[in-house]
Design an enzyme around this catalytic site. Structure first.
Site, PDB file in Angstrom:
ATOM      1  N   LYS A 179       0.853  -1.197   0.000  1.00  0.00           N
ATOM      2  CA  LYS A 179       0.000   0.000   0.000  1.00  0.00           C
ATOM      3  C   LYS A 179       0.882   1.238   0.000  1.00  0.00           C
ATOM      4  O   LYS A 179       1.486   1.598   1.001  1.00  0.00           O
ATOM      5  CB  LYS A 179      -0.895   0.047   1.237  1.00  0.00           C
ATOM      6  CG  LYS A 179      -1.901   1.196   1.149  1.00  0.00           C
ATOM      7  CD  LYS A 179      -2.544   1.502   2.478  1.00  0.00           C
ATOM      8  CE  LYS A 179      -1.759   2.470   3.319  1.00  0.00           C
ATOM      9  NZ  LYS A 179      -1.553   3.811   2.718  1.00  0.00           N
ATOM     10  N   GLU A 252      10.736   0.759   9.471  1.00  0.00           N
ATOM     11  CA  GLU A 252      11.733   1.761   9.054  1.00  0.00           C
ATOM     12  C   GLU A 252      11.107   3.119   9.304  1.00  0.00           C
ATOM     13  O   GLU A 252      10.212   3.546   8.571  1.00  0.00           O
ATOM     14  CB  GLU A 252      12.052   1.596   7.557  1.00  0.00           C
ATOM     15  CG  GLU A 252      12.746   0.306   7.201  1.00  0.00           C
ATOM     16  CD  GLU A 252      14.168   0.229   7.732  1.00  0.00           C
ATOM     17  OE1 GLU A 252      14.777   1.283   7.973  1.00  0.00           O
ATOM     18  OE2 GLU A 252      14.651  -0.894   7.923  1.00  0.00           O
ATOM     19  N   CYS A 286      14.635  10.211   4.817  1.00  0.00           N
ATOM     20  CA  CYS A 286      14.681   9.788   6.221  1.00  0.00           C
ATOM     21  C   CYS A 286      16.078  10.000   6.786  1.00  0.00           C
ATOM     22  O   CYS A 286      16.235  10.471   7.905  1.00  0.00           O
ATOM     23  CB  CYS A 286      14.244   8.336   6.344  1.00  0.00           C
ATOM     24  SG  CYS A 286      14.960   7.279   5.077  1.00  0.00           S
ATOM     25  N   GLU A 383      12.010  16.095  13.798  1.00  0.00           N
ATOM     26  CA  GLU A 383      12.422  15.778  12.420  1.00  0.00           C
ATOM     27  C   GLU A 383      11.736  16.761  11.472  1.00  0.00           C
ATOM     28  O   GLU A 383      10.511  16.754  11.356  1.00  0.00           O
ATOM     29  CB  GLU A 383      11.995  14.350  12.056  1.00  0.00           C
ATOM     30  CG  GLU A 383      12.367  13.989  10.635  1.00  0.00           C
ATOM     31  CD  GLU A 383      11.802  12.650  10.184  1.00  0.00           C
ATOM     32  OE1 GLU A 383      10.677  12.292  10.552  1.00  0.00           O
ATOM     33  OE2 GLU A 383      12.507  11.965   9.428  1.00  0.00           O
TER      34      GLU A 383
HETATM   35  P1  NAD Z   1       3.121   8.198   7.736  1.00  0.00           P
HETATM   36  O1  NAD Z   1       3.502   7.377   8.905  1.00  0.00           O
HETATM   37  O2  NAD Z   1       2.168   9.292   7.908  1.00  0.00           O
HETATM   38  O3  NAD Z   1       2.508   7.263   6.586  1.00  0.00           O
HETATM   39  C1  NAD Z   1       3.221   6.162   6.047  1.00  0.00           C
HETATM   40  C2  NAD Z   1       2.236   5.135   5.510  1.00  0.00           C
HETATM   41  O4  NAD Z   1       1.524   4.552   6.592  1.00  0.00           O
HETATM   42  C3  NAD Z   1       1.177   5.694   4.573  1.00  0.00           C
HETATM   43  O5  NAD Z   1       0.973   4.744   3.554  1.00  0.00           O
HETATM   44  C4  NAD Z   1      -0.037   5.839   5.473  1.00  0.00           C
HETATM   45  O6  NAD Z   1      -1.258   5.782   4.751  1.00  0.00           O
HETATM   46  C5  NAD Z   1       0.124   4.634   6.390  1.00  0.00           C
HETATM   47  N1  NAD Z   1      -0.425   4.738   7.745  1.00  0.00           N
HETATM   48  C6  NAD Z   1      -0.476   5.841   8.530  1.00  0.00           C
HETATM   49  N2  NAD Z   1      -0.954   5.513   9.754  1.00  0.00           N
HETATM   50  C7  NAD Z   1      -1.190   4.174   9.745  1.00  0.00           C
HETATM   51  C8  NAD Z   1      -1.690   3.239  10.708  1.00  0.00           C
HETATM   52  N3  NAD Z   1      -2.012   3.619  11.948  1.00  0.00           N
HETATM   53  N4  NAD Z   1      -1.793   1.939  10.355  1.00  0.00           N
HETATM   54  C9  NAD Z   1      -1.446   1.538   9.118  1.00  0.00           C
HETATM   55  N5  NAD Z   1      -0.991   2.370   8.153  1.00  0.00           N
HETATM   56  C10 NAD Z   1      -0.855   3.674   8.471  1.00  0.00           C
HETATM   57  O7  NAD Z   1       4.518   8.723   7.136  1.00  0.00           O
HETATM   58  P2  NAD Z   1       4.781   9.665   5.877  1.00  0.00           P
HETATM   59  O8  NAD Z   1       4.416  11.069   6.219  1.00  0.00           O
HETATM   60  O9  NAD Z   1       4.177   9.032   4.666  1.00  0.00           O
HETATM   61  O10 NAD Z   1       6.359   9.536   5.686  1.00  0.00           O
HETATM   62  C11 NAD Z   1       7.291  10.393   6.301  1.00  0.00           C
HETATM   63  C12 NAD Z   1       7.994   9.661   7.431  1.00  0.00           C
HETATM   64  O11 NAD Z   1       8.552   8.457   6.925  1.00  0.00           O
HETATM   65  C13 NAD Z   1       9.186  10.460   7.968  1.00  0.00           C
HETATM   66  O12 NAD Z   1       9.198  10.347   9.375  1.00  0.00           O
HETATM   67  C14 NAD Z   1      10.388   9.742   7.392  1.00  0.00           C
HETATM   68  O13 NAD Z   1      11.566   9.876   8.142  1.00  0.00           O
HETATM   69  C15 NAD Z   1       9.897   8.331   7.365  1.00  0.00           C
HETATM   70  N6  NAD Z   1      10.665   7.532   6.416  1.00  0.00           N
HETATM   71  C16 NAD Z   1      11.499   6.572   6.916  1.00  0.00           C
HETATM   72  C17 NAD Z   1      12.287   5.818   6.043  1.00  0.00           C
HETATM   73  C18 NAD Z   1      13.227   4.779   6.553  1.00  0.00           C
HETATM   74  O14 NAD Z   1      13.665   3.953   5.761  1.00  0.00           O
HETATM   75  N7  NAD Z   1      13.573   4.771   7.825  1.00  0.00           N
HETATM   76  C19 NAD Z   1      12.199   6.044   4.658  1.00  0.00           C
HETATM   77  C20 NAD Z   1      11.330   7.027   4.203  1.00  0.00           C
HETATM   78  C21 NAD Z   1      10.560   7.768   5.087  1.00  0.00           C
END
Ligand code: NAD
Length: 479
Positions: A179, A252, A286, A383
């Site tokens: 997803k 991650e 990230c 962040e």
């Molecule tokens: P987010 O957590 O808002 O969303 C990520 C995904 O999770 C989306 O697909 C969203 O629809 C889904 N989601 C949200 N809440 C959920 C829940 N309770 N249950 C199931 N699914 C859920 O994050 P974002 O804003 O899309 O991404 C930015 C964040 O991602 C930043 O903190 C960044 O550092 C992190 N990130 C980490 C890595 C890594 O490899 N460590 C890589 C890229 C981004």
């Protein structure tokens, strides 16, 4: 970036026809979301979304496809090689859609990264480990598929993240329901259409939806492993749900990477690397440099040289010629970074470059260098995930190391200095899953990646990544 007319017209058609990939078929959604152009803030496309019924169909298909897919690693590698060729053959189209989805002027680099990562997985042999059990017994450790993976992704690198994760999981023998984020959903769906006949039906499913769709996937009875990339807050919530049913989990999560500049650093070599480490993709990485600690003897020089680079940036849409920095990808992220900049100014920070959203349509923020902030300021503690860097001064290296580690995050970090041995000794003291010396952000599909502390659980990439997508079986044979 330059785009051929054929890539843009095929890309627009692919965007208009975007569908979910479920059980080998391209299926329309039950709902629809608007997709916004980050360079204008206007809606440029609509994307189908999946309800729980489609999620259920995808999960069922993945579970049915699992036994056959688990059978032959050679067949899996062959399919992954085909996937690699498909990405490479459609690189221009994918780069176009990715640039529209995310506003990233370096979309072509992300596509090339996806090719490289996919090729790595298509060539990796999964070993059988032998354990010395002494005479009278032979003991091996073998990797079996973990099962059906619910893969939930962030928006910042929607193609590379997807391809890298599925490459590893598919090689391990898992089947997948992925997803993507609703903020960058089109590239994964266009990719799904391109690979719809590369894998047997049900092996690879892609559905778009919001957090509720993600929750349905995590708690689905057929999910064996949850692989999540995103924020700490969502990761925490997912871990809570997954733990009640003891589903396998790989997280991650976010980071607040510190970089430490030592006094005797060669700045001609270091400054371009620090700049890229902090500002590539408008800081929406990230593992971007999110706090820069500089010895007081070089503080002014470092901050001014970074500010000079910031002033030279040409902001715009990825399709405008000469653009070096794009917008933020999402409106919420634009609003969040704007808020952090305003807070930093209120709390005494001095913006020696930038310091405001750009007065134009779209989600643009001036590349910003802050001086004069300390721990306790939100921009230092949180962040930012945007093109804004606080530069902090230190006089005692022990204080800088303490400050770098004084965070709940632990994704990555770097140390910059001329004495490589000493710089490495400092880097090893950073509480982070990856540390770099004289670089920041370099990684490949072979380099294990993941976070200490709140930045995650588990490691992606290389054989450690395969292990995370596998169940390990110890086999004893009496001799
Ligand atoms: P987010 O957590 O808002 O969303 C990520 C995904 O999770 C989306 O697909 C969203 O629809 C889904 N989601 C949200 N809440 C959920 C829940 N309770 N249950 C199931 N699914 C859920 O994050 P974002 O804003 O899309 O991404 C930015 C964040 O991602 C930043 O903190 C960044 O550092 C992190 N990130 C980490 C890595 C890594 O490899 N460590 C890589 C890229 C981004």
């Amino acid at each position: 970036m330059s785009v051929t007319t054929s890539a843009s017209s095929i890309g627009d058609e692919a965007i208009a026809n975007a569908k979910h990939l479920v059980d080998g078929e391209l299926v329309a959604g039950t709902g629809v979301i608007e997709v916004f152009d980050p360079s204008t803030g206007e809606v440029f496309a609509h994307c189908p979304t999946a309800d729980d019924t489609i999620v259920d169909q995808a999960m069922g298909a993945a579970a049915r496809a699992l036994p056959e897919w688990a059978r032959s690693a050679d067949a899996r590698r062959a399919a992954l090689a085909k996937m690699t060729d498909v990405i490479a053959a459609n690189a221009d189209l994918l780069a176009y859609v990715l640039a529209r989805d995310t506003g990233n002027p370096n979309a072509a680099m992300e596509v090339q990264g996806a090719v490289d990562h996919a090729r790595y997985w298509s060539e990796l042999q999964i070993p059988v480990d032998t354990v010395d059990f002494g005479p009278g017994g032979k003991v091996t450790v073998e990797r079996h598929p973990a099962g059906v993976v619910a893969m939930i992704l962030a928006w910042n690198a929607p193609l590379l993240m997807l391809v890298n994760k599925i490459g590893c999981a598919l090689l391990a023998g898992d089947t997948i329901v992925a997803k993507p984020s609703p903020f960058a959903p089109l590239t994964p769906l266009v990719f799904g259409a391109l690979i719809s006949d590369v894998f047997p039906a049900g092996v690879m499913n892609i559905v778009v939806g919001d957090a509720d769709t993600g929750k349905a996937m995590v708690s689905h009875r057929l999910t064996n492993l949850v692989s999540f990339t995103g924020s700490v807050a969502a990761g925490r919530s997912i871990a809570g749900v997954a733990s009640t049913e003891l589903k396998r989990l790989a997280l991650e999560l976010g980071g607040n990477d510190a970089a430490i500049v030592l006094p005797e650093v060669d700045l001609d070599a270091a400054i371009p690397g620090i700049w890229n480490g902090a500002f590539f993709h408008s800081g929406q990485i990230c593992s971007a440099v999110k706090r820069l600690y500089v010895h007081q003897s070089r503080y002014q020089e470092v901050s001014e040289r970074l500010a000079a680079i910031a002033e030279q940036q040409h902001l715009g849409s990825p399709f405008e010629p000469g653009v070096t920095m794009g917008p933020l990808t999402t409106r919420p992220q634009f609003e969040r970074v704007s808020e952090l900049v305003a807070d930093a100014l209120r709390s005494g920070g001095e913006a020696i470059a930038g310091g405001a959203p750009v007065d134009r349509e779209g989600y643009f923020i001036e590349p910003t260098i802050f001086r004069g902030l300390t721990a306790g300021s939100r921009l230092v503690d949180e962040e930012q995930f945007g093109p804004v860097l606080p530069v902090l001064s230190y006089s005692d290296l022990e204080d800088a190391i303490f400050a770098a580690n004084d965070t709940s995050y632990g994704l990555s970090g770097s140390v910059w200095g001329a004495d490589l041995e000493f710089a490495q000794s400092v880097a090893r003291r950073l509480q982070a899953g990856t540390v770099w010396v004289n670089r920041h952000g370099a990684m490949s599909a072979a380099t294990p990646y993941g976070g200490f502390k709140d930045s995650g659980i588990g490691r992606e990439n290389g054989l450690l990544g395969v292990d995370h997508f596998s169940e390990l079986q110890t086999v004893h044979v009496g001799l």
